[in-house]
Scaffold this active site. Structure first.
Site, short mmCIF file in Angstrom:
data_model
loop_
_atom_site.label_atom_id
_atom_site.label_comp_id
_atom_site.label_asym_id
_atom_site.label_seq_id
_atom_site.Cartn_x
_atom_site.Cartn_y
_atom_site.Cartn_z
N CYS A 196 0.77 -1.08 -0.11
CA CYS A 196 -0.06 0.13 -0.09
C CYS A 196 0.76 1.33 0.01
CB CYS A 196 -1.06 0.14 1.28
SG CYS A 196 -1.76 1.36 1.69
N TYR A 219 -5.51 7.02 -8.92
CA TYR A 219 -6.73 6.03 -8.64
C TYR A 219 -7.80 6.70 -9.26
CZ TYR A 219 -3.86 4.07 -5.11
OH TYR A 219 -3.01 3.06 -4.38
#
Length: 366
Positions: free
Chosen positions: A70, A201
């Site tokens: 992450c 994203y």
């Protein structure tokens, strides 16, 4: 305890639980509400703030849970190492993939975190909030004795590492938040977050051609801006690394391996942009940055978890990573990673127990 401020929005966070992230016809919007508690040197100084709880900084009281896959968690691993907090703040490392419920400790013996004694990070959230309604995100800091999550507010966590954990900083720890640069740095980091960190994203989870193209334009406008900014300065804020560099690096290091193709961000590769590519390699080769990166876990996370984008869950064999160790040439701009005049030095070797798996990073050959 005061009522901790947190959203009741039940939409999933991308970096938390497995689920559908692409919604037809919609622009991707990240849920940015987190558990806003903080761990600070003097909780009494915040007695007038009833919006969140303030926990005391204490050695070995807390455990940082941060998946290497992450980018938001990777920030905390870098800051923890640069500042030398390893002796007072242990780290739990979940595996790169997860299901709808939670990140899991499948890399640990028996699938159980050896300090917290749990299989899923979800257990720490439920220990604090039995009806916790939102995504189980990393990074998270957990109170070891109670087993309860304290905070998952990732930008505040790294800022507090610098400002509130000073009593435990190693000798030679860099000043990642120089007071004279802070106002400008906050503006720079805001743009980096909205347009680049989150911008990739926005491209990847766009629900229509129109929203994708708008997101793509925003992303590359910002990347071109950074490319230009880095043409005259070695680091984002000048001659030495700051928190701003940590925040940009974790997106750049994932760009060619994931975002370029998986998130459809590919106007060009990072390696084709001379300033950004040199800058990214400069940071990667700086102790505390590249030695926290696990490319294999990064690829497995994105390509396996995002089934709506990659339904086959096939993980690419490439790209070639050897370029990360080639000379970057950024010394020509002057400066140095650490401000030696202020007594800053590089962190020491990575602990054996925290080394990236051999073969997952060009620093650690198979």
């Amino acid at each position: 305890m005061a009522d901790t401020k947190m959203s009741k929005n039940t939409s999933p966070n991308e970096h938390s639980t497995k689920g559908a992230y692409v919604h037809a016809g919609e622009e991707y919007t990240r849920d940015t509400n987190y558990i806003e508690d903080r761990i600070v040197a003097d909780p009494s100084a915040f007695a007038d703030d009833a919006e969140r709880d303030y926990w005391p900084v204490e050695a070995n009281r807390y455990r940082l849970v941060a998946a290497r896959a992450c980018p938001w968690a990777n920030r905390t691993l870098i800051a923890r190492r640069l500042l030398g907090l390893e002796d007072v703040l242990s780290v739990g490392l979940p595996g790169p993939t997860h299901d709808i419920r939670s990140w899991t400790f499948d890399l640990d013996e028996g699938g159980v975190d050896p300090v917290l004694g749990i299989e899923r990070l979800q257990e720490a959230y439920f220990a604090r909030f039995p009806d916790y309604p939102r995504g189980i995100t990393v990074p998270a800091i957990v109170d070891i004795e109670s087993g309860a999550v304290v905070t998952n507010n990732f930008p505040q966590i790294t800022e507090d590492f610098s400002k509130e954990w000073k009593q435990f900083h190693r000798e030679g720890a860099p000043d990642l938040w120089p007071a004279e640069l802070e106002d400008e740095m906050r503006d720079v980091m805001k743009r980096i977050y909205t347009e680049i960190n989150n911008g990739v994203y926005r491209c990847g989870f766009a629900g229509s051609q129109e929203t994708y193209e708008a997101a793509f334009e925003r992303l590359w406008t910002a990347l071109d801006w950074v490319e230009e900014r880095l043409s005259t300065r070695r680091y984002l804020m000048g001659d030495h690394i700051t928190e701003a560099d940590i925040r940009l690096f974790t997106t750049l290091v994932r760009f060619d391996a994931v975002y370029y193709s998986h998130f459809k961000c590919g106007r060009q590769t990072l390696a084709s942009m001379p300033n950004l590519w040199g800058y990214a390699r400069d940071l990667f080769q700086t102790p505390g940055f590249g030695d926290t990166v696990d490319f294999q876990q990064i690829k497995e996370h994105y390509y396996i978890v995002h089934e709506d984008i990659n339904p086959t869950q096939i993980v690419p064999a490439g790209p070639d990573l050897s370029g990360w160790l080639t000379p970057h040439g950024r010394e020509a701009l002057g400066g140095s990673p650490f401000d030696e005049a202020a007594g800053a030095t590089a962190p020491g070797p990575v602990r054996e127990s925290e080394k990236v798996t051999a073969g997952h990073n060009p620093m650690y050959p198979a």
